[in-house]
Motif scaffolding. Structure first.
Motif, mmCIF file in Angstrom:
data_model
loop_
_atom_site.group_PDB
_atom_site.id
_atom_site.type_symbol
_atom_site.label_atom_id
_atom_site.label_comp_id
_atom_site.label_asym_id
_atom_site.label_seq_id
_atom_site.Cartn_x
_atom_site.Cartn_y
_atom_site.Cartn_z
ATOM 1 N N LEU A 12 0.852 -1.181 0.000
ATOM 2 C CA LEU A 12 0.000 0.000 0.000
ATOM 3 C C LEU A 12 0.889 1.233 0.000
ATOM 4 O O LEU A 12 1.825 1.338 0.794
ATOM 5 C CB LEU A 12 -0.894 -0.016 1.246
ATOM 6 N N ALA A 13 0.630 2.152 -0.907
ATOM 7 C CA ALA A 13 1.427 3.383 -0.992
ATOM 8 C C ALA A 13 0.878 4.436 -0.027
ATOM 9 O O ALA A 13 -0.301 4.423 0.343
ATOM 10 C CB ALA A 13 1.409 3.925 -2.418
ATOM 11 N N GLU A 14 1.744 5.329 0.360
ATOM 12 C CA GLU A 14 1.369 6.438 1.242
ATOM 13 C C GLU A 14 0.182 7.200 0.658
ATOM 14 O O GLU A 14 0.177 7.527 -0.527
ATOM 15 C CB GLU A 14 2.567 7.380 1.414
ATOM 16 N N GLY A 15 -0.828 7.435 1.477
ATOM 17 C CA GLY A 15 -1.980 8.217 1.044
ATOM 18 C C GLY A 15 -3.097 7.405 0.392
ATOM 19 O O GLY A 15 -4.171 7.949 0.117
ATOM 20 N N GLU A 16 -2.872 6.130 0.105
ATOM 21 C CA GLU A 16 -3.929 5.309 -0.489
ATOM 22 C C GLU A 16 -4.890 4.841 0.607
ATOM 23 O O GLU A 16 -4.510 4.736 1.774
ATOM 24 C CB GLU A 16 -3.335 4.113 -1.236
ATOM 25 N N ASP A 17 -6.130 4.574 0.216
ATOM 26 C CA ASP A 17 -7.163 4.171 1.165
ATOM 27 C C ASP A 17 -7.619 2.750 0.837
ATOM 28 O O ASP A 17 -8.485 2.542 -0.018
ATOM 29 C CB ASP A 17 -8.333 5.158 1.097
ATOM 30 N N PHE A 18 -7.041 1.784 1.516
ATOM 31 C CA PHE A 18 -7.333 0.389 1.240
ATOM 32 C C PHE A 18 -8.803 0.066 1.497
ATOM 33 O O PHE A 18 -9.464 -0.563 0.686
ATOM 34 C CB PHE A 18 -6.427 -0.518 2.077
ATOM 35 N N ALA A 19 -9.331 0.492 2.629
ATOM 36 C CA ALA A 19 -10.714 0.174 3.016
ATOM 37 C C ALA A 19 -11.716 0.685 1.985
ATOM 38 O O ALA A 19 -12.750 0.064 1.755
ATOM 39 C CB ALA A 19 -11.017 0.743 4.395
ATOM 40 N N ALA A 20 -11.414 1.796 1.339
ATOM 41 C CA ALA A 20 -12.318 2.384 0.338
ATOM 42 C C ALA A 20 -12.041 1.853 -1.067
ATOM 43 O O ALA A 20 -12.722 2.243 -2.009
ATOM 44 C CB ALA A 20 -12.194 3.904 0.354
ATOM 45 N N GLY A 21 -11.037 0.995 -1.214
ATOM 46 C CA GLY A 21 -10.704 0.447 -2.529
ATOM 47 C C GLY A 21 -9.893 1.402 -3.387
ATOM 48 O O GLY A 21 -9.735 1.183 -4.584
#
Length: 150
Positions: A12-21
């Motif tokens: 996961l890259a900085e600033g990405e939102d995994f939970a929101a896809g």
């Protein structure tokens, strides 16, 4: 028995939102010869979260079928006494819905073109070579996808 490996790495890259896809599907694929390939989900599947310049699993499946068929054709052609000088293919896979919410690569069409040296197999013999190659192709024997030669 032979074994084959591939190492897959994603983070996961900085600033990405995994939970929101909202994260890149880009990853790396490393094979046993230390060859590294950029991988991603297909843009057709995840849109802007795909890495267009990377290969996706569906493309790798199409390429694996095409490559295996080529290697098998070259082998059976050699055994039949023919000499191939060059081989090229423009393979195309089709993804379709197979059940509600389920998709699969249902068809792959191979379009091989072979340059021969010396005796050239006639159309019937060439079709037989392709049939034998399909029967011996490890990848074709491993999938339910319909594979045809155009």
């Amino acid at each position: 028995m032979a074994r084959y490996t591939a190492d897959i790495r994603w983070a996961l890259a900085e600033g990405e939102d995994f939970a929101a896809g909202r994260y890149s599907r880009g990853h790396t694929i490393r094979f046993d010869g230390e060859i590294e390939v950029a991988g991603s989900a297909s843009p057709h599947v995840v849109g802007k979260w795909a890495v267009e310049a990377a290969v996706d699993p569906e493309e790798m499946l199409v390429a694996a079928l095409s490559s295996c068929h080529m290697l098998s054709v070259l082998h059976v052609a050699r055994l039949a006494g023919f000499v191939a000088r060059a081989y090229r293919d423009h393979a195309e896979g089709t993804m379709e819905e197979i059940a509600p919410g389920r998709q699969a690569v249902t068809r792959v069409v191979l379009r091989p073109r072979i340059d021969w040296s010396g005796e050239i197999p006639d159309a019937e013999t060439l079709a037989e070579l392709h049939h034998k190659a399909h029967d011996t192709c490890f990848i074709a024997n491993s999938v339910r996808t319909e594979v045809t030669i155009a």
